[in-house]
Design an enzyme around this catalytic site. Structure first.
Site, mmCIF file in Angstrom:
data_model
loop_
_atom_site.group_PDB
_atom_site.id
_atom_site.type_symbol
_atom_site.label_atom_id
_atom_site.label_comp_id
_atom_site.label_asym_id
_atom_site.label_seq_id
_atom_site.Cartn_x
_atom_site.Cartn_y
_atom_site.Cartn_z
ATOM 1 C CG HIS A 1 12.511 -2.943 -35.009
ATOM 2 N ND1 HIS A 1 11.498 -2.433 -34.232
ATOM 3 C CD2 HIS A 1 13.481 -3.339 -34.137
ATOM 4 C CE1 HIS A 1 11.827 -2.524 -32.953
ATOM 5 N NE2 HIS A 1 13.033 -3.076 -32.873
ATOM 6 C CG HIS B 1 17.813 -1.693 -31.363
ATOM 7 N ND1 HIS B 1 17.234 -0.874 -30.420
ATOM 8 C CD2 HIS B 1 16.862 -2.585 -31.730
ATOM 9 C CE1 HIS B 1 15.984 -1.268 -30.212
ATOM 10 N NE2 HIS B 1 15.730 -2.314 -30.998
ATOM 11 C CD GLN C 1 16.448 -1.043 -24.153
ATOM 12 O OE1 GLN C 1 16.985 -1.222 -25.234
ATOM 13 N NE2 GLN C 1 15.479 -1.828 -23.704
ATOM 14 C CG HIS D 1 10.963 -1.821 -28.812
ATOM 15 N ND1 HIS D 1 11.388 -0.738 -29.524
ATOM 16 C CD2 HIS D 1 11.906 -2.788 -28.993
ATOM 17 C CE1 HIS D 1 12.541 -1.031 -30.109
ATOM 18 N NE2 HIS D 1 12.880 -2.272 -29.804
ATOM 19 C CD GLU E 1 11.684 -7.366 -27.653
ATOM 20 O OE1 GLU E 1 11.809 -6.153 -27.416
ATOM 21 O OE2 GLU E 1 12.590 -8.064 -28.145
ATOM 22 C CG ASP F 1 15.277 -6.182 -32.780
ATOM 23 O OD1 ASP F 1 15.415 -4.979 -32.500
ATOM 24 O OD2 ASP F 1 14.794 -7.004 -31.971
HETATM 25 FE FE FE2 Z 1 14.054 -3.696 -31.042
#
Ligand code: FE2
Length: 428
Positions: free
Chosen positions: A57, A59, A152, A210, A213, A309
């Site tokens: 995971h 970005h 996102q 996701h 979260e 992450d």
């Molecule tokens: Fe993330």
């Protein structure tokens, strides 16, 4: 004649004095005390030889952008998302590729040879998608990069969000992402999960969302994700990332939820460095830790992995691509301090993460890729404790990176000068 023979290695499962024979990029044999002719022989000296680290995971479209165009003053998830929104119009493919390639260099040096990265598909130009597909092509000779189409700003909340995400999949993005807790309503969140799972089922793709979260105990999209996985026969191909709301959920509800996740074969990824940093920000004291229920998920039979992450991006200004740092934080936050718990944290950044990604030929067994790391540690516990040096990193039998062993030169009053070699054994 073998290509490579490694001798006197300790393996993560505790076997010592092991030899690993490599031929044609694959492991030909794993056995104690092999003595065979090889082009190169490496004496591991009793140190730990582990399959390479995997980050399930990440970005990569945002990495190494810390401070652009400004830093996240509140340190919150929501300011990070807003900041990323400010940065997106300023992104260029060239700069994004340059930062991503730099991060991949860091990763290889740390023995991290497989990364699943989310890539934001909210921008209809798909600039970041094209850039990371280019990065994937360039790093393919030395690193497995898997891309997740990540809306996102919300696949339903954003006008044209589904179209952009679908076009990203058409360009070759590997996995279907989502962000149900960021949709406008609980109902829209659940609808997005259903829609995206159906899209993945139609295309034969994996899913990694996701999911929840949030510190809101009523954010229960993981339930829908597990239900849809079961309904659509996606067993073993679906992952819920973060799942931080589970930290705050009612215990009775969780007792019903855990078996559903296990039965559906849904994996869960915790991101300890980020969860402990971003969650609980609305609390005064006591402050919640915000990480999902890792030991309880494991006890229920769920595959649980840890991700990094973020590294130096709008959400997090720290990090170095070191999955041992991730495991170290994970075992602290989850209080997994037993020997078995520490071993599970090591697995969370190796084997369990490889299962999330569906990596083929991963492991230390005959037939697996000869892709492994020699660590300056004698077992996984010591590796995590010391965030041990990655002495040598091989991929498919090829040496990719070396790091000198950590030593200290001591000049102590009243004692002769000496070299202190790490690791120092701290227990019997
Ligand atoms: Fe993330």
């Amino acid at each position: 004649m073998l290509d490579l023979l490694i001798t006197h290695a300790t393996l993560p499962d505790g076997r010592t004095g092991m030899s690993v024979a490599v031929q044609g990029g694959r492991i030909a044999d794993v056995a104690p005390g092999l003595s065979l002719p090889a082009h190169e022989t490496v004496d591991a000296g009793g140190l730990l030889l582990s399959p390479h680290f995997c980050d399930p995971h990440f970005h990569m479209d945002a990495t190494l952008s810390y401070g652009l165009p400004r830093v996240n003053e509140s340190g919150t998830l929501l300011e990070g998302i807003a900041l990323w929104g400010e940065l997106k119009p300023l992104l260029t493919a060239e700069a994004l590729i340059e930062r991503a390639l730099a991060y991949c260099d860091w990763a290889v040096a740390k023995g991290l040879l497989a990364i699943r990265t989310h890539v934001d598909t909210s921008d209809p130009s798909l600039l970041a998608v094209d850039a990371l597909l280019e990065v994937k092509r360039r790093v393919a000779p030395y690193l497995d990069l898997q891309l997740v189409a990540f809306p996102q700003d919300g696949v339903l909340r954003t006008k044209g969000g589904l179209d952009s995400l679908t076009r990203a999949l058409g360009k070759g993005v590997d996995v279907v992402g989502g962000i149900p807790h960021f949709e406008r309503t609980l109902a829209d969140g659940a609808a997005s999960v259903k829609l995206l799972c159906e899209l993945a089922a139609e295309r034969g793709l994996r899913v990694d969302m996701h999911c929840d979260e949030s510190d809101d105990p009523l954010s229960r999209h993981i339930e829908t994700l597990a239900f849809e996985s079961q309904r659509l026969g996606l067993h073993g191909r679906v992952t819920g990332s973060h799942c931080t709301s589970m930290h705050s959920m009612d215990n009775y509800y969780v007792s019903k939820l855990l078996p559903l996740i296990a039965e559906a074969g849904v994996s869960v990824i915790a991101n300890p460095l980020i969860n402990i940093t971003l969650q609980g920000r609305h609390d005064s004291y006591p402050k919640r830790r915000g990480m999902t229920r890792v030991p309880e998920l494991l006890a229920a039979g769920v595959n649980v992995a840890f991700g990094h992450d973020c590294v130096m991006d709008p959400w997090y200004g720290m990090g170095s691509g070191d999955m041992l740092e991730v495991a170290h934080m994970g075992l602290h936050v989850a209080q997994m301090t037993s020997q078995a718990g520490i071993a599970q944290c090591f697995d969370a950044v190796t084997g369990a993460a490889a299962r999330v990604m569906g990596l083929q030929n991963y492991g230390l067994a005959p037939g697996c890729d000869a892709s492994f790391v020699l660590l300056q540690a004698r077992d996984p516990v010591e590796a995590i404790r010391l965030r041990a040096a990655r002495l040598k990193v091989w991929r498919q039998g090829r040496l990719l990176a070396e790091t000198p062993a950590a030593t200290a030169q001591l000049q102590l009053p009243g004692r002769p000068a000496q070299t202190s070699f790490m690791p120092a054994r701290g227990r019997a």
